[in-house]
Design a protein around this motif. Structure first.
Motif, PDB file in Angstrom:
ATOM      1  N   GLY A  46       0.803  -1.217   0.000  1.00 44.43           N
ATOM      2  CA  GLY A  46       0.000   0.000   0.000  1.00 44.43           C
ATOM      3  C   GLY A  46       0.833   1.263   0.000  1.00 44.43           C
ATOM      4  N   LEU A  47       2.126   1.115  -0.232  1.00 44.28           N
ATOM      5  CA  LEU A  47       3.049   2.257  -0.223  1.00 44.28           C
ATOM      6  C   LEU A  47       3.333   2.735  -1.631  1.00 44.28           C
ATOM      7  N   ARG A  48       3.482   4.041  -1.773  1.00 42.36           N
ATOM      8  CA  ARG A  48       4.099   4.624  -2.958  1.00 42.36           C
ATOM      9  C   ARG A  48       5.308   5.393  -2.469  1.00 42.36           C
ATOM     10  N   LEU A  49       6.465   5.042  -3.000  1.00 37.94           N
ATOM     11  CA  LEU A  49       7.723   5.657  -2.572  1.00 37.94           C
ATOM     12  C   LEU A  49       8.265   6.567  -3.655  1.00 37.94           C
ATOM     13  N   ARG A  50       9.067   7.509  -3.222  1.00 39.29           N
ATOM     14  CA  ARG A  50       9.844   8.342  -4.148  1.00 39.29           C
ATOM     15  C   ARG A  50      11.309   8.215  -3.755  1.00 39.29           C
ATOM     16  N   ALA A  51      12.153   8.048  -4.760  1.00 38.07           N
ATOM     17  CA  ALA A  51      13.590   7.943  -4.528  1.00 38.07           C
ATOM     18  C   ALA A  51      14.210   9.324  -4.695  1.00 38.07           C
ATOM     19  N   GLU A  52      14.882   9.786  -3.663  1.00 38.51           N
ATOM     20  CA  GLU A  52      15.444  11.128  -3.684  1.00 38.51           C
ATOM     21  C   GLU A  52      16.953  11.075  -3.471  1.00 38.51           C
ATOM     22  N   GLY A  53      17.576  12.241  -3.515  1.00 41.51           N
ATOM     23  CA  GLY A  53      19.020  12.330  -3.332  1.00 41.51           C
ATOM     24  C   GLY A  53      19.762  12.136  -4.629  1.00 41.51           C
ATOM     25  N   LYS A  54      21.041  12.449  -4.598  1.00 42.55           N
ATOM     26  CA  LYS A  54      21.876  12.402  -5.803  1.00 42.55           C
ATOM     27  C   LYS A  54      21.909  11.016  -6.425  1.00 42.55           C
ATOM     28  N   ASP A  55      21.921   9.968  -5.576  1.00 44.60           N
ATOM     29  CA  ASP A  55      22.008   8.599  -6.087  1.00 44.60           C
ATOM     30  C   ASP A  55      20.677   7.852  -5.993  1.00 44.60           C
ATOM     31  N   PHE A  56      19.595   8.573  -5.695  1.00 40.92           N
ATOM     32  CA  PHE A  56      18.262   7.978  -5.605  1.00 40.92           C
ATOM     33  C   PHE A  56      18.206   6.850  -4.569  1.00 40.92           C
ATOM     34  N   LYS A  57      18.887   7.042  -3.452  1.00 44.21           N
ATOM     35  CA  LYS A  57      18.919   6.033  -2.399  1.00 44.21           C
ATOM     36  C   LYS A  57      18.212   6.489  -1.120  1.00 44.21           C
ATOM     37  N   THR A  58      17.552   7.629  -1.164  1.00 44.52           N
ATOM     38  CA  THR A  58      16.725   8.071  -0.048  1.00 44.52           C
ATOM     39  C   THR A  58      15.274   7.780  -0.418  1.00 44.52           C
ATOM     40  N   PHE A  59      14.669   6.804   0.287  1.00 43.68           N
ATOM     41  CA  PHE A  59      13.342   6.323  -0.082  1.00 43.68           C
ATOM     42  C   PHE A  59      12.305   6.915   0.861  1.00 43.68           C
ATOM     43  N   LYS A  60      11.575   7.895   0.330  1.00 42.13           N
ATOM     44  CA  LYS A  60      10.578   8.612   1.130  1.00 42.13           C
ATOM     45  C   LYS A  60       9.183   8.110   0.785  1.00 42.13           C
TER      46      LYS A  60
END
Length: 369
Positions: free
Chosen positions: A286-300
């Motif tokens: 039931g989650l939708r995540l967004r990958a953030e940060g320079k290397d897309f390794k911060t999963f919000k």
């Protein structure tokens, strides 16, 4: 030969100084370049255009003409290019997206996509002869997009519904998605289907409004796919609200084949691969995540579906996932996380950060649809 990067099926097209991070999308009628690259590529804009897609918004984009792209032994010249930010698409994909290529490639070559090996082959149409045993599916080209006729059975015993569907290699998570006018005209929400509002992320036109359901079957040529997870658009503007077509077929079906697009003969050829019998599953968190940060390794955590394992676990929008069991988030990719969350009855220990506070949360998955 073009190498894919799974599971987003990205081909390594090389524009001048452009890295191997370009999405191969039969649902795109143009060549799109991420605006952050326009200066390094030396693009000179000669106008503006309005761009839409899945989602209800439109965005203003730059336009450049006379652009070429190159592959080993191949140069495609004289292209008009659309230039716009792709930040939301990158955050949804969890990786860098330098560009999107569609009709300019599909219209010039026979495009063979081997989803099992993640390889693309290009052939000159005039010299191409198919000699395999795959199913030939007639396609029509409308607005530079390939469409095929399919039959959809929504519930047991119900007569199948004929639908004209866009064949879309850029749609990755569902077997098919049906447009709002088609959903309304066939009163699909009144059929005894279990539907679930889910956070499905971003299209070119912003956030997409969608319900998901499990249909009885989809028939394409001689192939029947059962029981597939499908989407029901709720958008009132943009692609999902179009009356010109009934919806799309996505990679949850296409990945089960070697797919050959031959626009010159107006046909698509399907050769089944080892994934043909894979179960049709949708992410169970039931989650939708967004990958953030320079290397897309911060999963919000971007969105949470109501009455889902994520909601039951007390997760909140804005939480950052730092670890899943013993796996540091930085060791995973966004597609890997979504795949982990497709295991029914699996329980995960999540380490999260909420407003600088570290918390431990248990989340047990169950099938939402």
């Amino acid at each position: 030969m073009l190498a894919f990067i799974a599971p987003f099926y990205n081909c390594s097209i090389r524009l001048p100084q452009l890295h191997d991070r370009t999405v191969l999308d039969s649902g795109s009628d143009t060549l799109v370049i991420n605006s952050r690259l326009s200066e390094s590529l030396g693009l000179k804009f000669d106008g503006k255009t309005i761009v839409g897609g899945a989602g209800e918004k439109t965005v203003e984009a730059g336009r450049a003409t006379g652009v070429s792209f190159q592959l080993p032994g191949i140069t495609v010249s004289g292209l008009t290019v659309t230039v716009l930010p792709l930040d939301d698409i990158e955050a949804d994909a969890g990786r860098t997206v330098d560009g999107i290529i569609g009709y300019p490639l599909f219209s010039r070559y026979v495009v063979e996509i081997d989803f099992a090996s993640h390889i693309v082959n290009l052939y000159e149409p005039k010299n191409y002869q198919y000699s395999g045993t795959g199913e030939r599916i007639p396609i029509t080209l409308e607005y530079n997009h390939p469409h095929a006729q399919a039959k959809i059975s929504l519930s047991k015993g119900a007569a199948p519904i004929e639908a004209k569907l866009l064949i879309d290699t850029g749609a990755v998570s569902m077997a098919a998605i049906l447009n709002t006018p088609f959903v309304e005209s066939h009163q699909l929400l009144k059929i005894a289907l279990k539907v679930l509002p889910v956070p499905v992320g971003q299209g070119m036109g912003g956030e997409v409004k969608l319900l998901i359901a499990r249909a009885q079957a989809i028939q394409l040529g001689r192939f029947q796919f059962s029981p597939p997870v499908i989407g029901l658009f709720q958008d009132k503007k943009g692609f999902g609200a179009s009356e010109d077509i009934n919806g799309l077929i996505g990679n949850e079906i296409l990945r089960r084949f070697k797919v050959i697009f031959d626009y010159s003969r107006q046909e698509m050829i399907l050769e089944p691969n080892a994934q043909i019998a894979d179960a049709y599953e949708y992410a169970m968190s039931g989650l939708r995540l967004r990958a953030e940060g320079k290397d897309f390794k911060t999963f919000k955590i971007y969105r949470i579906a109501k009455n889902s394992p994520a909601a039951d676990a007390g997760l909140r929008e804005g939480d950052i996932i730092e670890a899943i069991d013993d796996n540091a988030a930085g060791s995973l990719t966004l597609p890997q996380i979504y795949q982990m969350f497709k295991q029914e009855n699996r329980e995960y220990d999540l380490s999260i950060i909420r407003s600088k506070e570290k918390l431990q949360v248990k989340m047990k998955l169950w099938r939402l649809i």
